[in-house]
Scaffold this motif. Structure first.
Motif, PDB file in Angstrom:
ATOM      1  N   UNK A  22       0.916  -1.131   0.021  1.00  0.00           N
ATOM      2  CA  UNK A  22      -0.056  -0.073  -0.153  1.00  0.00           C
ATOM      3  C   UNK A  22       0.839   1.204  -0.142  1.00  0.00           C
ATOM      4  N   UNK A  23       0.715   1.844  -0.963  1.00  0.00           N
ATOM      5  CA  UNK A  23       1.668   3.150  -1.199  1.00  0.00           C
ATOM      6  C   UNK A  23       0.772   4.506  -1.147  1.00  0.00           C
ATOM      7  N   UNK A  24       0.844   5.196  -0.354  1.00  0.00           N
ATOM      8  CA  UNK A  24      -0.004   6.512  -0.325  1.00  0.00           C
ATOM      9  C   UNK A  24       0.600   7.910   0.048  1.00  0.00           C
ATOM     10  N   UNK A  25       0.699   8.707  -1.019  1.00  0.00           N
ATOM     11  CA  UNK A  25       1.059  10.053  -0.813  1.00  0.00           C
ATOM     12  C   UNK A  25       0.405  11.047  -0.045  1.00  0.00           C
ATOM     13  N   UNK A  26       0.894  11.643   0.867  1.00  0.00           N
ATOM     14  CA  UNK A  26       0.240  12.589   1.661  1.00  0.00           C
ATOM     15  C   UNK A  26      -0.967  13.372   1.186  1.00  0.00           C
ATOM     16  N   UNK A  27      -1.042  13.851  -0.146  1.00  0.00           N
ATOM     17  CA  UNK A  27      -1.966  14.523  -0.730  1.00  0.00           C
ATOM     18  C   UNK A  27      -2.815  13.740  -1.609  1.00  0.00           C
ATOM     19  N   UNK A  28      -2.945  12.307  -1.487  1.00  0.00           N
ATOM     20  CA  UNK A  28      -3.840  11.326  -2.287  1.00  0.00           C
ATOM     21  C   UNK A  28      -5.076  11.755  -2.737  1.00  0.00           C
ATOM     22  N   UNK A  29      -5.336  11.983  -3.873  1.00  0.00           N
ATOM     23  CA  UNK A  29      -6.825  12.124  -4.259  1.00  0.00           C
ATOM     24  C   UNK A  29      -7.672  10.934  -4.769  1.00  0.00           C
ATOM     25  N   UNK A  30      -6.959   9.852  -4.959  1.00  0.00           N
ATOM     26  CA  UNK A  30      -7.783   8.586  -5.039  1.00  0.00           C
ATOM     27  C   UNK A  30      -6.922   7.241  -4.774  1.00  0.00           C
ATOM     28  N   UNK A  31      -7.401   6.268  -5.018  1.00  0.00           N
ATOM     29  CA  UNK A  31      -6.761   4.869  -4.644  1.00  0.00           C
ATOM     30  C   UNK A  31      -7.009   3.912  -5.699  1.00  0.00           C
ATOM     31  N   UNK A  32      -5.735   3.607  -6.325  1.00  0.00           N
ATOM     32  CA  UNK A  32      -5.989   2.306  -7.550  1.00  0.00           C
ATOM     33  C   UNK A  32      -5.516   0.900  -6.875  1.00  0.00           C
ATOM     34  N   UNK A  33      -6.318   0.090  -7.018  1.00  0.00           N
ATOM     35  CA  UNK A  33      -6.016  -1.359  -6.635  1.00  0.00           C
ATOM     36  C   UNK A  33      -5.493  -2.004  -7.934  1.00  0.00           C
ATOM     37  N   UNK A  84     -11.084 -14.409  -8.887  1.00  0.00           N
ATOM     38  CA  UNK A  84     -12.203 -13.167  -8.933  1.00  0.00           C
ATOM     39  C   UNK A  84     -12.200 -12.907  -7.190  1.00  0.00           C
ATOM     40  N   UNK A  85     -12.419 -14.121  -6.667  1.00  0.00           N
ATOM     41  CA  UNK A  85     -12.486 -14.002  -5.085  1.00  0.00           C
ATOM     42  C   UNK A  85     -11.453 -13.045  -4.654  1.00  0.00           C
ATOM     43  N   UNK A  86     -10.358 -13.290  -4.981  1.00  0.00           N
ATOM     44  CA  UNK A  86      -8.968 -12.516  -4.430  1.00  0.00           C
ATOM     45  C   UNK A  86      -9.381 -10.963  -4.848  1.00  0.00           C
ATOM     46  N   UNK A  87      -9.686 -10.882  -6.103  1.00  0.00           N
ATOM     47  CA  UNK A  87      -9.797  -9.504  -6.428  1.00  0.00           C
ATOM     48  C   UNK A  87     -10.811  -8.699  -5.418  1.00  0.00           C
ATOM     49  N   UNK A  88     -12.032  -9.492  -5.088  1.00  0.00           N
ATOM     50  CA  UNK A  88     -12.760  -8.783  -4.138  1.00  0.00           C
ATOM     51  C   UNK A  88     -12.405  -8.550  -2.847  1.00  0.00           C
ATOM     52  N   UNK A  89     -11.644  -9.449  -2.269  1.00  0.00           N
ATOM     53  CA  UNK A  89     -11.003  -9.525  -1.088  1.00  0.00           C
ATOM     54  C   UNK A  89     -10.166  -8.367  -1.043  1.00  0.00           C
ATOM     55  N   UNK A  90      -9.334  -8.134  -2.102  1.00  0.00           N
ATOM     56  CA  UNK A  90      -8.190  -6.928  -1.999  1.00  0.00           C
ATOM     57  C   UNK A  90      -8.758  -5.579  -2.008  1.00  0.00           C
ATOM     58  N   UNK A  91     -10.040  -5.436  -2.814  1.00  0.00           N
ATOM     59  CA  UNK A  91     -10.740  -4.438  -2.670  1.00  0.00           C
ATOM     60  C   UNK A  91     -11.363  -3.937  -1.290  1.00  0.00           C
ATOM     61  N   UNK A  92     -11.755  -4.901  -0.942  1.00  0.00           N
ATOM     62  CA  UNK A  92     -12.319  -4.923   0.781  1.00  0.00           C
ATOM     63  C   UNK A  92     -11.066  -4.449   1.569  1.00  0.00           C
ATOM     64  N   UNK A  93      -9.801  -5.022   1.509  1.00  0.00           N
ATOM     65  CA  UNK A  93      -8.754  -4.588   2.281  1.00  0.00           C
ATOM     66  C   UNK A  93      -8.177  -3.023   2.062  1.00  0.00           C
ATOM     67  N   UNK A  94      -8.299  -2.927   0.549  1.00  0.00           N
ATOM     68  CA  UNK A  94      -7.895  -1.626   0.173  1.00  0.00           C
ATOM     69  C   UNK A  94      -8.884  -0.523   0.835  1.00  0.00           C
ATOM     70  N   UNK A  95     -10.071  -0.787   0.555  1.00  0.00           N
ATOM     71  CA  UNK A  95     -11.041   0.348   1.002  1.00  0.00           C
ATOM     72  C   UNK A  95     -10.805   0.380   2.695  1.00  0.00           C
ATOM     73  N   UNK A  96     -10.533  -0.766   3.375  1.00  0.00           N
ATOM     74  CA  UNK A  96     -10.224  -0.411   4.681  1.00  0.00           C
ATOM     75  C   UNK A  96      -9.028   0.288   5.157  1.00  0.00           C
ATOM     76  N   UNK A  97      -8.117   0.296   4.223  1.00  0.00           N
ATOM     77  CA  UNK A  97      -6.796   0.735   4.325  1.00  0.00           C
ATOM     78  C   UNK A  97      -7.065   2.201   4.216  1.00  0.00           C
ATOM     79  N   UNK A  98      -7.700   2.860   3.202  1.00  0.00           N
ATOM     80  CA  UNK A  98      -7.915   4.112   2.842  1.00  0.00           C
ATOM     81  C   UNK A  98      -9.486   4.329   2.777  1.00  0.00           C
ATOM     82  N   UNK A  99     -10.186   4.420   3.697  1.00  0.00           N
ATOM     83  CA  UNK A  99     -11.844   4.453   3.485  1.00  0.00           C
ATOM     84  C   UNK A  99     -12.210   6.088   3.111  1.00  0.00           C
ATOM     85  N   UNK A 100     -11.146   6.930   3.173  1.00  0.00           N
ATOM     86  CA  UNK A 100     -11.491   8.325   2.767  1.00  0.00           C
ATOM     87  C   UNK A 100     -11.356   8.360   0.935  1.00  0.00           C
ATOM     88  N   UNK A 101     -10.542   7.585   0.465  1.00  0.00           N
ATOM     89  CA  UNK A 101     -10.178   7.975  -1.028  1.00  0.00           C
ATOM     90  C   UNK A 101     -11.217   7.203  -1.870  1.00  0.00           C
TER      91      UNK A 101
END
Length: 226
Positions: A22-33, A84-101
């Motif tokens: 997970x790479x997040x710049x301080x001024x992030x505008x969006x998150x790409x999984x 495909x199940x892994x894709x969905x799990x990754x998206x859930x994990x990413x959303x949890x890591x950056x719920x504001x993006x």
């Protein structure tokens, strides 16, 4: 340098946990999984460079392994259901890591195609669009379009980043396919690039130049939809 955090999440109950970066710049505008290609993993040099370039464009990224590549394994891809199940799990994990993006998804080659297949079967929660870094429309030397049939069922915006020398998506096939998808699909051609986004030496462009182009185009597209 933008900090990168190593995470773990459960791909499926049967396959257990896989790794993510997970790479997040301080001024992030969006998150790409970002899902990796069939013969690589999340730490492939292309994805490393892409994550760094995206961070420079104020885009956070969440790269992850499919189970068959976790722990340095070198076997062939898991079945489509596991992928495909892994894709969905990754998206859930990413959303949890950056719920504001604002959330976007996609991947390199197979990773992008599997993500689109998941999206064609049921909506990907929170995902605003898909980005394909070299969509693999057909095997090399066997031009066809059947691998793109499911895209008609994807209801969110899609961005195709393709090279005119891509032997897995001939321009005369991928172009009409994208046009058939209507206004929700866009195609950006990377001048002189092949499926790996390598360009000819005479172009005088470096690998870093090409990756920077991919990052800039992707970031602009996501920012419009964030």
């Amino acid at each position: 340098m933008t900090p990168t955090t190593r995470l773990k999440f459960e791909a499926t109950p049967e396959r257990g946990q896989v790794s993510a970066l997970f790479t997040r710049p301080e001024d992030a505008l969006a998150l790409l999984v970002i899902a990796h290609g069939a013969g690589t993993d999340m730490e492939h040099y292309f994805l490393n460079g892409l994550a760094a370039a995206l961070a420079g464009q104020r885009i956070a990224s969440f790269r992850y392994n499919f189970p068959y590549r976790e722990g340095g394994k070198r076997g062939g891809p898991n079945g489509k259901a596991i992928l495909m199940a892994t894709v969905r799990a990754a998206l859930a994990a990413a959303a949890a890591a950056a719920p504001d993006l604002p959330l976007f998804a996609g991947g390199k080659s197979m990773g992008g195609r599997i993500t689109s297949m998941a999206a064609s079967q049921a909506a990907l929660p929170g995902v605003r669009g898909l980005i394909f870094f070299g969509f693999p429309l057909h095997p090399a030397g066997k031009p066809a379009t059947e691998r793109g049939d499911h895209l008609a069922a994807v209801e969110i915006p899609m961005l195709f980043l393709q090279g005119p020398r891509d032997t897995l998506a001939l321009p005369e096939l991928i172009g009409p396919l994208v046009r058939q998808l209507g206004p929700r699909a866009s195609l950006h051609s990377v001048d002189g690039a092949d499926h790996s986004f390598k360009v000819l030496k005479r172009s005088e462009r470096t690998e870093a130049d090409v990756i920077e182009e991919l990052a800039q185009v992707s970031a602009a597209w996501m920012t419009e939809r964030a």
